[in-house]
Design an enzyme around this catalytic site. Sequence first.
Site, PDB file in Angstrom:
ATOM      1  N   ARG A 146       0.862  -1.181   0.000  1.00  0.00           N
ATOM      2  CA  ARG A 146       0.000   0.000   0.000  1.00  0.00           C
ATOM      3  C   ARG A 146       0.895   1.227   0.000  1.00  0.00           C
ATOM      4  NH1 ARG A 146       2.490   1.873   4.019  1.00  0.00           N
ATOM      5  NH2 ARG A 146       0.955   3.515   4.274  1.00  0.00           N
ATOM      6  N   GLY A 147       0.274   2.403  -0.137  1.00  0.00           N
ATOM      7  CA  GLY A 147       1.036   3.632  -0.313  1.00  0.00           C
ATOM      8  C   GLY A 147       1.115   3.898  -1.814  1.00  0.00           C
ATOM      9  N   GLN A 157      -1.719   2.788  10.924  1.00  0.00           N
ATOM     10  CA  GLN A 157      -0.511   2.699  10.100  1.00  0.00           C
ATOM     11  C   GLN A 157       0.735   3.162  10.849  1.00  0.00           C
ATOM     12  OE1 GLN A 157      -3.349   4.234   9.197  1.00  0.00           O
ATOM     13  NE2 GLN A 157      -3.888   3.825   7.070  1.00  0.00           N
ATOM     14  N   ASP A 193      -1.208  13.731   0.813  1.00  0.00           N
ATOM     15  CA  ASP A 193      -1.912  13.031  -0.259  1.00  0.00           C
ATOM     16  C   ASP A 193      -2.136  13.944  -1.449  1.00  0.00           C
ATOM     17  OD1 ASP A 193      -2.766  11.302   2.258  1.00  0.00           O
ATOM     18  OD2 ASP A 193      -3.003  10.121   0.430  1.00  0.00           O
ATOM     19  N   LYS A 203      -3.602  12.319   5.804  1.00  0.00           N
ATOM     20  CA  LYS A 203      -4.342  11.400   6.682  1.00  0.00           C
ATOM     21  C   LYS A 203      -5.057  12.143   7.805  1.00  0.00           C
ATOM     22  CE  LYS A 203      -4.250   7.738   6.335  1.00  0.00           C
ATOM     23  NZ  LYS A 203      -5.178   7.085   5.424  1.00  0.00           N
TER      24      LYS A 203
END
Lengths: 338, 338
Positions: free
Chosen positions: B46-47, B186, B227, B238
């Site tokens: 992920r990421g 996370q 993001d 986030k």
Amino acid sequence: MIPETLEYIDNQLLLIDQTRLPAEVVTFRCDSVEHVHDAIYRLVVRGAPAIGIAAAYGVCLAERGCRNAYLAAMDYLATSRPTAVNLFWALDRMRARLEGCASDHELHDALVHEAITIHNEDREMCRSIGIQGASLLRNCHCFLTHCNAGGLATSTRGTALAPIYQLYEEGKKVEVFADETRPLLQGARLTAWELSQAGVPVTVLTDSMAGGLMRSGKIDAVIVGADRIARNGDVANKIGTYPLAVLAHYHRIPFYVAAPTSTFDVSLETGDAIPIEERNREEVAYQGERLVVPVAANVMNPAFDVTPANLITGIITEKGSLRAPIQSIESEFVSVMD
Amino acid sequence: MIPETLEYIDNQLLLIDQTRLPAEVVTFRCDSVEHVHDAIYRLVVRGAPAIGIAAAYGVCLAERGCRNAYLAAMDYLATSRPTAVNLFWALDRMRARLEGCASDHELHDALVHEAITIHNEDREMCRSIGIQGASLLRNCHCFLTHCNAGGLATSTRGTALAPIYQLYEEGKKVEVFADETRPLLQGARLTAWELSQAGVPVTVLTDSMAGGLMRSGKIDAVIVGADRIARNGDVANKIGTYPLAVLAHYHRIPFYVAAPTSTFDVSLETGDAIPIEERNREEVAYQGERLVVPVAANVMNPAFDVTPANLITGIITEKGSLRAPIQSIESEFVSVMD
């Protein structure tokens, strides 16, 4: 309906089992001192006032009329939660009542009477905080709260939630946003449950969402409880309270603390003197059986933080409210305490 | 050692299985397009940057030399995470390379070469952000970060963590406090794991503890990823990033964002135009199988929040840094982008 945390009926203490909430609503019935000890130890009942009341009733469940059995029950119940000040305070009151009672066959009634008195005083305190707070918050519609300073921590109605219940019963439109309150999730599990039981609309958010929510303009006031209040008005409360106060200050949202005057500790000059309990890493590092923090990493887990008085708009007590700027509990004490 | 998130060896894509961290460190071996799709879909990888790289290698695992098989792989991999911009971007590059290659028997080598190029560009980007950031943060020792903008979200080293790794490798004494980052943790699971693997001292805290930690004076700088960054410098990241920025501002602690210039979206005038994904209630309402929010309560679960540019001390990119006051990405873009 606002739930009753404890009820004493037919020589039984009935508790809402808070370990099963919110998935199941189960009554935990205690008909012995051991049951009550177990309930306090396992957090079936939690919150300082509620623990004190439960312990008081617990004493009444010892062998009827037997002075030594009552004394043994007090000693035993005092071991159920070693750091709960209200627990010792309630047991001390029960002991004084016992000692003041000359006749053994009046003991049972005297002790039950004392426990009911403690219970009723707590109800009265909560209702009074509700009324005091409601007059201050009359124009607020949407509240943010943290942890559970609600009915489940007291006899009923709570401290921080009491003004909200009061406004709701007066027919005002109210809505609550409840921080889930990591690591133990008292906001998600307990505050959200009791508010929805009472019919108050409630939305749960992670603690990290409160800032964005305030920025959206939706929150009219933040209201939280207190574990201890120093002489200068600094407040120790559940970890995560201080950042809410800073965020409220930044967004020009009033920030209220609701707590009984018994929370005031005038022996402490400022909040810096309040000892902060560091709890075990497992509360943060595990979710149930699942490891969520690597073994090689450190974990911090302070149970409380301290909010300085200058960030607090008002402290609502059962005897009145202290308004900002809060300089000293002691100097304002006289007017409030009378 | 800083872990390698992805490795392509002997026509296999090797991934650190991030769903198993931190309890187990397991390599997930992909030798088919389907495996890679599954890995992206199930968050084994992920990421945004890491997903793009994985998808590029995934294309190479289709039937060797078969143009239609490669094209089908691209279409299929594009369905693995519907909203991941980097995924589509990487697949577009692979498609362009395919289309630019006339000879079918050169296809495999051309595509592998393109995937390796994408991978190397990401490494270069991360290293460069690390160097740019380290020069800015030379006098900082103790960092607070949020979520995982680390090596596990990219090829290696990450964005927000890259300057910290850089300082560490230069022999500076560094220490990191990692917000656990509810609801998906996370920070606790991934950031704490990769930092401890690399030998960097790391402490996990609940998001609600960051305020008290800043008040204690321990934190020298906050550093987070992004993001999306709007034209005026507002940053979407986030959920929980914005309150950290407010808290840093209140405590006069510098607040840095580290992100590649590909995160800039000059089509958006301000952060208010950034769409915020609302995720499902189960992420907040359950811990594993355990219900922690009553069914009668609402849940809010925005994935991101927006931090206005005026709260940001600097934006660190692979091409240089923007310093406060950040007025417009566009006007500063030229100097940074050149």
